[in-house]
Design a protein around this motif. Structure first.
Motif, PDB file in Angstrom:
ATOM      1  N   GLU A 202       0.834  -1.204   0.000  1.00 49.49           N
ATOM      2  CA  GLU A 202       0.000   0.000   0.000  1.00 49.49           C
ATOM      3  C   GLU A 202       0.872   1.258   0.000  1.00 49.49           C
ATOM      4  OE1 GLU A 202      -3.410   0.100  -0.141  1.00 49.49           O
ATOM      5  OE2 GLU A 202      -3.431  -2.090  -0.278  1.00 49.49           O
ATOM      6  N   PRO A 203       0.314   2.382  -0.486  1.00 47.28           N
ATOM      7  CA  PRO A 203       1.070   3.647  -0.467  1.00 47.28           C
ATOM      8  C   PRO A 203       1.502   4.020   0.958  1.00 47.28           C
ATOM      9  CG  PRO A 203      -0.964   3.878  -1.750  1.00 47.28           C
ATOM     10  CD  PRO A 203      -1.006   2.524  -1.089  1.00 47.28           C
ATOM     11  N   VAL A 204       2.670   4.594   1.075  1.00 45.55           N
ATOM     12  CA  VAL A 204       3.262   4.915   2.384  1.00 45.55           C
ATOM     13  C   VAL A 204       2.387   5.874   3.189  1.00 45.55           C
ATOM     14  CG1 VAL A 204       5.275   5.946   3.525  1.00 45.55           C
ATOM     15  CG2 VAL A 204       5.581   4.491   1.519  1.00 45.55           C
ATOM     16  N   GLU A 205       1.738   6.813   2.499  1.00 39.42           N
ATOM     17  CA  GLU A 205       0.924   7.808   3.211  1.00 39.42           C
ATOM     18  C   GLU A 205      -0.392   7.238   3.731  1.00 39.42           C
ATOM     19  OE1 GLU A 205       0.102   7.904  -1.108  1.00 39.42           O
ATOM     20  OE2 GLU A 205       1.947   8.190  -0.012  1.00 39.42           O
ATOM     21  N   LYS A 206      -0.729   6.042   3.298  1.00 38.22           N
ATOM     22  CA  LYS A 206      -1.983   5.409   3.716  1.00 38.22           C
ATOM     23  C   LYS A 206      -1.757   4.621   5.012  1.00 38.22           C
ATOM     24  CE  LYS A 206      -5.718   2.947   1.379  1.00 38.22           C
ATOM     25  NZ  LYS A 206      -6.080   2.135   0.227  1.00 38.22           N
ATOM     26  N   PHE A 207      -2.699   4.649   5.900  1.00 38.82           N
ATOM     27  CA  PHE A 207      -2.696   3.873   7.146  1.00 38.82           C
ATOM     28  C   PHE A 207      -1.584   4.295   8.123  1.00 38.82           C
ATOM     29  CE2 PHE A 207      -4.187   0.665   3.915  1.00 38.82           C
ATOM     30  CZ  PHE A 207      -5.527   0.765   4.224  1.00 38.82           C
ATOM     31  N   LYS A 208      -1.366   5.579   8.281  1.00 42.15           N
ATOM     32  CA  LYS A 208      -0.312   6.039   9.196  1.00 42.15           C
ATOM     33  C   LYS A 208      -0.559   5.586  10.632  1.00 42.15           C
ATOM     34  CE  LYS A 208       1.262   9.958   6.560  1.00 42.15           C
ATOM     35  NZ  LYS A 208       2.611  10.219   6.401  1.00 42.15           N
ATOM     36  N   ASN A 209      -1.781   5.733  11.123  1.00 38.66           N
ATOM     37  CA  ASN A 209      -2.096   5.326  12.498  1.00 38.66           C
ATOM     38  C   ASN A 209      -1.937   3.820  12.677  1.00 38.66           C
ATOM     39  OD1 ASN A 209      -2.680   7.932  13.265  1.00 38.66           O
ATOM     40  ND2 ASN A 209      -4.891   7.715  12.997  1.00 38.66           N
ATOM     41  N   GLU A 210      -2.407   3.071  11.698  1.00 38.67           N
ATOM     42  CA  GLU A 210      -2.330   1.610  11.768  1.00 38.67           C
ATOM     43  C   GLU A 210      -0.886   1.129  11.722  1.00 38.67           C
ATOM     44  OE1 GLU A 210      -4.413   3.352   9.898  1.00 38.67           O
ATOM     45  OE2 GLU A 210      -6.429   2.679  10.467  1.00 38.67           O
TER      46      GLU A 210
END
Length: 145
Positions: free
Chosen positions: A94-102
């Motif tokens: 997945e893109p790096v900017e996606k799911f930061k909290n997770e």
């Protein structure tokens, strides 16, 4: 004065408390990782991660990595390790900017898991390689069809 019997019982109680604490920690990690799975599930293409999920499901009893249940799974260090691998695999795709909290939760739980030292480093690496090998085999077999 303490007798050998009292000392033995005291040591046994101390050991049982330690074992209970260990499995409660593993359960906490598994629950947190399961919540991460549930949070990302609606936002990803599950078909893309089909083979990684199939591999993980070989080691999870009577339920799914997407909705982890039952004490036997929640208290299993093997399930925690495989959830960590599964989430890493997904986050790598997945893109790096996606799911930061997770991703932050995964890092925190992985550190907590490794601090418990349930497996040696070489065992962890062998298990990770086995999962990656399984995924590659399944992808190549799927392409041949």
């Amino acid at each position: 004065m303490y007798t050998n019997k009292h000392v033995a019982k005291s040591l046994e109680k101390q050991h049982l408390r330690g074992v209970r604490k260990y499995y409660l920690c593993i359960a906490d990690i598994n629950i947190a990782l399961s919540k991460v799975h549930q949070a990302i599930m609606p936002q990803i293409d599950l078909e893309q991660y089909k083979f990684a999920t199939e591999y993980i499901h070989q080691y999870i009893s009577h339920t799914s990595v997407w909705n982890l249940k039952f004490v036997v799974n929640l208290e299993s260090p093997e399930v925690a390790l495989l959830q960590i691998f599964h989430l890493h695999y997904i986050f790598e795709q997945e893109p790096v900017e996606k799911f930061k909290n997770e991703r932050a939760i995964l890092k925190e739980q992985e550190e907590a898991f490794l601090a418990l030292k349930p497996f040696k480093e070489d065992h962890i690496e062998r298990r990770r390689q086995a999962m990656l090998h399984y995924i590659i085999e399944q992808l190549s077999a799927n392409m041949k069809e």
